[in-house]
Design an enzyme around this catalytic site. Structure first.
Site, PDB file in Angstrom:
ATOM      1  N   GLU A 100      -7.405  29.756 -11.647  1.00 38.44           N
ATOM      2  CA  GLU A 100      -8.806  29.332 -11.573  1.00 38.44           C
ATOM      3  C   GLU A 100      -8.952  27.943 -12.194  1.00 38.44           C
ATOM      4  O   GLU A 100      -8.483  27.705 -13.310  1.00 38.44           O
ATOM      5  CB  GLU A 100      -9.708  30.303 -12.352  1.00 38.44           C
ATOM      6  CG  GLU A 100      -9.875  31.666 -11.738  1.00 38.44           C
ATOM      7  CD  GLU A 100     -10.995  31.726 -10.680  1.00 38.44           C
ATOM      8  OE1 GLU A 100     -11.624  30.682 -10.395  1.00 38.44           O
ATOM      9  OE2 GLU A 100     -11.197  32.837 -10.148  1.00 38.44           O
ATOM     10  N   HIS A 171      -8.203  30.464  -1.972  1.00 41.95           N
ATOM     11  CA  HIS A 171      -8.941  31.718  -1.815  1.00 41.95           C
ATOM     12  C   HIS A 171      -9.647  31.728  -0.452  1.00 41.95           C
ATOM     13  O   HIS A 171      -9.775  32.767   0.193  1.00 41.95           O
ATOM     14  CB  HIS A 171      -9.963  31.845  -2.955  1.00 41.95           C
ATOM     15  CG  HIS A 171     -10.427  33.234  -3.211  1.00 41.95           C
ATOM     16  ND1 HIS A 171     -11.410  33.533  -4.107  1.00 41.95           N
ATOM     17  CD2 HIS A 171     -10.044  34.421  -2.671  1.00 41.95           C
ATOM     18  CE1 HIS A 171     -11.615  34.847  -4.128  1.00 41.95           C
ATOM     19  NE2 HIS A 171     -10.797  35.406  -3.258  1.00 41.95           N
TER      20      HIS A 171
HETATM   21 ZN   LIG Z   1     -11.740  32.474  -5.781  1.00 44.54          ZN
END
Ligand SMILES: [Zn+2]
Length: 208
Positions: A100, A171
């Site tokens: 992240e 993602h």
């Molecule tokens: Zn994500």
């Protein structure tokens, strides 16, 4: 360098480890999945991803200052991918490591008046006006910082080399229509090529 499935202090990296309890069974990673937090700070993201109520986590969070925090060991499934599909596999948590990046994501407003979803002002120089590959529409996205991208590249290369990761993906690649991260401000093509090349060089130098 990675020891016992944790990033070690090495070559300018000084990772911290915050144990999140949000993780599942054992993991043999094949893919590396890049995300943005869509949040306001790395500290906030780390707290959320360590909170059992979130039912979410990632292996690593990288701050805008390049700080590196690992939350889950690399041999355990973190909960970053959700409903997802890639190359015939469903549920990428079972076969991927998630990173992240602290980033506000898609912004509102326009030049001189960019705002995050929670109404914080973003300076024009911190905005990338680019089309997302899904729809081709130019919008404002929070830019990543050079230090953050450098740290992400270093961490990603170490992970790819250690685990023989076959590809670096977003993602949005594995959950199209549901997720937009890491978005067009993330230089995926350049990042992916650099990481795979660096990992290859590291592997060829490794003893044995
Ligand atoms: Zn994500």
């Amino acid at each position: 360098m990675i020891r016992e499935h944790r990033l070690a202090v090495d070559q300018g990296l000084a990772p911290e480890f915050f144990a999140s309890q949000n993780f599942g069974g054992s993991l043999k990673p094949e893919f590396l999945v890049m995300h943005y937090t869509a949040g306001g700070s790395a500290q906030g993201a780390i707290a959320w991803l360590c909170n059992p109520a979130s039912k979410a986590s990632a292996h690593v969070v990288i701050g805008r200052d390049g700080s590196v925090t690992q939350l889950v060991p690399f041999n355990r499934q973190a909960w970053h991918a959700g409903r997802s599909r890639w190359q015939g596999r469903n549920g990428l948590n079972k076969c991927s490591i998630g990173i992240e990046l602290d980033n506000a994501g898609l912004l509102n407003g326009g030049p001189g008046k960019w705002r995050t979803d929670w109404d914080t002002v973003v300076r024009d120089e911190d905005v990338a006006e680019l089309p997302h590959k899904f729809d081709g529409i130019v919008r404002g996205w929070h830019a990543y910082t050079p230090g953050q991208l450098a740290a992400a590249q270093a961490v990603a290369a170490v992970i790819v080399a250690e685990y023989g990761i076959v590809d670096v993906i977003g993602h949005d690649d594995i959950a199209p229509g549901r997720k937009t991260d890491p978005g067009p401000a993330f230089p995926m093509a350049v990042f992916r090529a650099a990481v795979l090349e660096r990992a290859e060089a590291a592997r060829s130098l490794a003893p044995g």
